[in-house]
Scaffold this active site. Structure first.
Site, mmCIF file in Angstrom:
data_model
loop_
_atom_site.group_PDB
_atom_site.id
_atom_site.type_symbol
_atom_site.label_atom_id
_atom_site.label_comp_id
_atom_site.label_asym_id
_atom_site.label_seq_id
_atom_site.Cartn_x
_atom_site.Cartn_y
_atom_site.Cartn_z
ATOM 1 N N LYS A 115 45.043 17.216 26.876
ATOM 2 C CA LYS A 115 44.637 16.681 28.186
ATOM 3 C C LYS A 115 43.474 15.710 28.031
ATOM 4 O O LYS A 115 43.501 14.599 28.588
ATOM 5 C CB LYS A 115 44.224 17.823 29.120
ATOM 6 C CG LYS A 115 43.871 17.353 30.532
ATOM 7 C CD LYS A 115 43.124 18.413 31.309
ATOM 8 C CE LYS A 115 41.678 18.469 30.895
ATOM 9 N NZ LYS A 115 40.848 19.362 31.749
ATOM 10 N N ASP A 133 45.934 18.433 34.485
ATOM 11 C CA ASP A 133 44.896 19.435 34.717
ATOM 12 C C ASP A 133 45.375 20.361 35.828
ATOM 13 O O ASP A 133 46.550 20.329 36.213
ATOM 14 C CB ASP A 133 43.568 18.770 35.071
ATOM 15 C CG ASP A 133 43.634 17.979 36.379
ATOM 16 O OD1 ASP A 133 44.708 17.941 37.017
ATOM 17 O OD2 ASP A 133 42.598 17.406 36.778
#
Length: 204
Positions: A115, A133
Site C-alpha cells: 500500500k 487502505d
C-alpha cells in the site's frame, strides 16, 4: 462504473494526497508513519520532524529517542522511529538520497508494504497503481466493486481492471476522500448520496 466515476469527479474534481510533503522522501516517510493513524495526526508530527531534521543526513544520524518523542502521538512509535532512521540511511547509501521508482526496493524497506509503495509510486512517478487502505476497501465493498472478505491485493486487482489505468491515481485519492468524509465507517452520509441505489450498505 460510469455512475461511480461521474459522482467521484463531481465531489472531488481535483483530488490530492492529504499528507503534507515537499520532498520525495518526506512522502515516503509520511505514508509509512500513517499506518494505523490519520493523515491529520501524521501532518502534525511530520511538521515538527522535518523542521528539526531538514534532510536525510540529519534524519539518518538522529537519536531514536528524539524521534520517538516527536512521533509519539501517532502510536506504534518505537518501530516507526527506527524505520525513519533506517530508511534515511538506505536512501543515502543506496540511492544517492533519492526515492527510486522501484517497487521491489520500496517494499524491502522497513515499514513499507504494498500500500505504501503504491501511494509513493503513483504520487511521485504517476505510475498506474491504486493503494487499498481501509477507506478504499470499505467503499469498494459497499459499491459492489469488491466482495466482503476480499483482501487488499484482491481489491486492488479488481479496481485496476474496472478503472482506466491512467485514472488510477485520481480514483485512489477520490475513493479515500469519499470514504473519509462521506462513506464513513460509522454514520455514513447516505441520505443525499447519488450512489445510494447501487450501494450494498445495510444501514442505508
Amino acid at each position: 462504473m460510469k455512475m461511480i466515476e461521474n459522482y467521484l469527479d463531481e465531489l472531488f474534481p481535483n483530488p490530492r494526497c492529504e499528507l503534507n510533503y515537499t520532498k520525495d522522501y518526506e512522502l515516503l516517510l509520511a505514508v509509512m508513519l500513517s499506518a494505523q493513524t490519520t493523515d491529520k495526526r501524521v501532518n502534525m508530527v511530520t511538521e515538527i520532524l522535518f523542521d528539526k531534521y531538514p534532510n536525510l543526513e540529519t534524519l539518518s544520524t538522529a537519536n531514536v529517542e528524539d524521534i520517538i518523542d516527536i512521533i509519539r502521538p501517532i502510536g506504534t512509535f518505537n518501530k516507526k522511529a527506527s524505520n525513519v532512521i533506517v530508511i534515511a540511511k538506505h536512501l543515502l547509501d543506496q540511492c544517492d538520497g533519492k526515492v527510486p521508482n522501484n517497487r521491489d526496493y520500496l517494499e524491502a524497506l522497513p515499514g513499507v508494504g504494498r500500500k505504501t509503495a503504491n501511494v509513493v509510486l503513483s504520487n511521485l512517478f504517476n505510475e498506474p497503481c491504486i493503494a487499498v487502505d481501509t477507506h478504499v476497501s470499505r467503499v469498494s465493498i459497499r459499491l459492489g466493486l469488491a466482495k466482503v472478505g476480499d483482501d487488499p491485493l484482491a481489491i486492488e486487482k479488481k479496481l485496476t481492471k474496472k478503472f482506466k489505468l491512467e485514472d488510477l491515481c485520481k480514483r485512489h485519492h477520490q475513493m479515500v476522500l469519499f470514504g473519509r468524509y462521506y462513506c464513513t465507517a460509522r454514520s455514513p452520509q447516505c441520505e443525499n448520496c447519488k450512489l445510494r441505489d447501487i450501494c450494498k450498505y445495510k444501514g442505508k
